[in-house]
Design an enzyme around this catalytic site. Structure first.
Site, PDB file in Angstrom:
ATOM      1  N   LYS A  44      49.361  -1.950 -16.638  1.00 16.98           N
ATOM      2  CA  LYS A  44      50.057  -0.891 -17.385  1.00 16.98           C
ATOM      3  C   LYS A  44      50.505  -1.389 -18.759  1.00 16.98           C
ATOM      4  O   LYS A  44      51.062  -0.659 -19.554  1.00 16.98           O
ATOM      5  CB  LYS A  44      51.301  -0.434 -16.599  1.00 16.98           C
ATOM      6  CG  LYS A  44      51.020   0.503 -15.460  1.00 16.98           C
ATOM      7  CD  LYS A  44      52.151   0.600 -14.434  1.00 16.98           C
ATOM      8  CE  LYS A  44      53.471   1.007 -14.878  1.00 16.98           C
ATOM      9  NZ  LYS A  44      54.424   1.175 -13.757  1.00 16.98           N
ATOM     10  N   LYS A  46      52.875  -3.486 -19.080  1.00 18.45           N
ATOM     11  CA  LYS A  46      54.340  -3.519 -18.993  1.00 18.45           C
ATOM     12  C   LYS A  46      54.774  -4.912 -18.520  1.00 18.45           C
ATOM     13  O   LYS A  46      54.375  -5.369 -17.461  1.00 18.45           O
ATOM     14  CB  LYS A  46      54.792  -2.448 -17.986  1.00 18.45           C
ATOM     15  CG  LYS A  46      56.212  -2.021 -18.169  1.00 18.45           C
ATOM     16  CD  LYS A  46      56.455  -0.608 -17.630  1.00 18.45           C
ATOM     17  CE  LYS A  46      57.829  -0.151 -18.049  1.00 18.45           C
ATOM     18  NZ  LYS A  46      58.127   1.196 -17.636  1.00 18.45           N
TER      19      LYS A  46
HETATM   20  N1  C2G Z   1      63.594   7.189 -15.652  1.00 17.60           N
HETATM   21  C1  C2G Z   1      64.562   8.165 -15.910  1.00 17.60           C
HETATM   22  N2  C2G Z   1      65.490   7.947 -16.866  1.00 17.60           N
HETATM   23  C2  C2G Z   1      65.504   6.786 -17.574  1.00 17.60           C
HETATM   24  C3  C2G Z   1      64.538   5.786 -17.308  1.00 17.60           C
HETATM   25  C4  C2G Z   1      63.580   6.013 -16.332  1.00 17.60           C
HETATM   26  O1  C2G Z   1      64.558   9.235 -15.274  1.00 17.60           O
HETATM   27  N3  C2G Z   1      66.460   6.605 -18.524  1.00 17.60           N
HETATM   28  C5  C2G Z   1      62.597   7.468 -14.629  1.00 17.60           C
HETATM   29  C6  C2G Z   1      61.181   7.471 -15.184  1.00 17.60           C
HETATM   30  O2  C2G Z   1      60.887   8.730 -15.777  1.00 17.60           O
HETATM   31  C7  C2G Z   1      60.363   7.218 -13.928  1.00 17.60           C
HETATM   32  C8  C2G Z   1      61.292   6.320 -13.089  1.00 17.60           C
HETATM   33  O3  C2G Z   1      62.617   6.455 -13.658  1.00 17.60           O
HETATM   34  O4  C2G Z   1      60.150   8.446 -13.226  1.00 17.60           O
HETATM   35  C9  C2G Z   1      60.887   4.870 -13.158  1.00 17.60           C
HETATM   36  O5  C2G Z   1      60.829   4.508 -14.521  1.00 17.60           O
HETATM   37  P1  C2G Z   1      59.963   3.192 -14.912  1.00 17.60           P
HETATM   38  O6  C2G Z   1      60.396   2.075 -14.041  1.00 17.60           O
HETATM   39  O7  C2G Z   1      59.967   3.048 -16.391  1.00 17.60           O
HETATM   40  O8  C2G Z   1      58.513   3.655 -14.403  1.00 17.60           O
HETATM   41  P2  C2G Z   1      57.163   3.642 -15.231  1.00 17.60           P
HETATM   42  O9  C2G Z   1      56.937   2.308 -15.800  1.00 17.60           O
HETATM   43  O10 C2G Z   1      57.193   4.819 -16.110  1.00 17.60           O
HETATM   44  O11 C2G Z   1      56.058   3.785 -14.065  1.00 17.60           O
HETATM   45  O12 C2G Z   1      52.327   5.664 -11.882  1.00 17.60           O
HETATM   46  C10 C2G Z   1      53.533   5.945 -12.547  1.00 17.60           C
HETATM   47  C11 C2G Z   1      54.118   4.709 -13.179  1.00 17.60           C
HETATM   48  O13 C2G Z   1      54.143   3.633 -12.255  1.00 17.60           O
HETATM   49  C12 C2G Z   1      55.530   4.996 -13.692  1.00 17.60           C
END
Ligand code: C2G
Length: 129
Positions: A44, A46
């Site tokens: 990703k 990340k």
């Molecule tokens: N999230 C949120 N508010 C934030 C930060 C994150 O609602 N301030 C939500 C994101 O929208 C996501 C979840 O928390 O639904 C997890 O966020 P991340 O760990 O950043 O996930 P991400 O890297 O976006 O991975 O296949 C999908 C991916 O694996 C999503």
């Protein structure tokens, strides 16, 4: 028994993650969270600070969460939805529209993100100390 699934990295677990999981639990009876593995996060693009097992253990300890599985690929969502008889896929609206292809298999919901907090902001604040 309505079943909800979401996917994410959940690095440096924070209130944005908690708010999401809390709202997810109000959408169904059972909540499954797929936590991105370290290897998948590299795919990703990340960089995570906290290793997968610790991120998974923290998410599993949240009272709203019923089951944690590894997220190892972009392609596993349809298989997961079928395997776990998922009714609703939910994710933050930073992904708005990106998973509409799942609508053939279950409901798809994008929830408002929590403003003002993110793992990136936390990392930047820590490095500024
Ligand atoms: N999230 C949120 N508010 C934030 C930060 C994150 O609602 N301030 C939500 C994101 O929208 C996501 C979840 O928390 O639904 C997890 O966020 P991340 O760990 O950043 O996930 P991400 O890297 O976006 O991975 O296949 C999908 C991916 O694996 C999503």
């Amino acid at each position: 028994m309505t079943k909800v699934i979401t996917y994410g990295t959940f690095d440096m677990f924070h209130i944005g993650h908690l708010n999401l999981l809390k709202r997810l639990k109000s959408l169904g009876d059972e909540l499954i969270v797929a936590v991105s593995t370290d290897e998948f996060n590299l795919l990703k693009g990340k960089k995570t600070l906290i290793p997968w097992q610790q991120r998974a253990d923290i998410v599993a300890a949240i009272k709203y969460v019923d089951k944690v599985i590894p997220e190892e690929s972009w392609e596993q969502k349809i298989e997961d939805i079928n395997k776990y008889n998922i009714d609703t896929f939910v994710i933050g609206n930073d992904w708005e529209g990106k998973f509409d292809f799942l609508k053939e298999h279950c409901n798809v919901v994008y929830l408002e993100r929590t403003e003002g907090v993110s793992t990136t902001l936390l990392k930047n604040s820590l490095s500024a100390i």
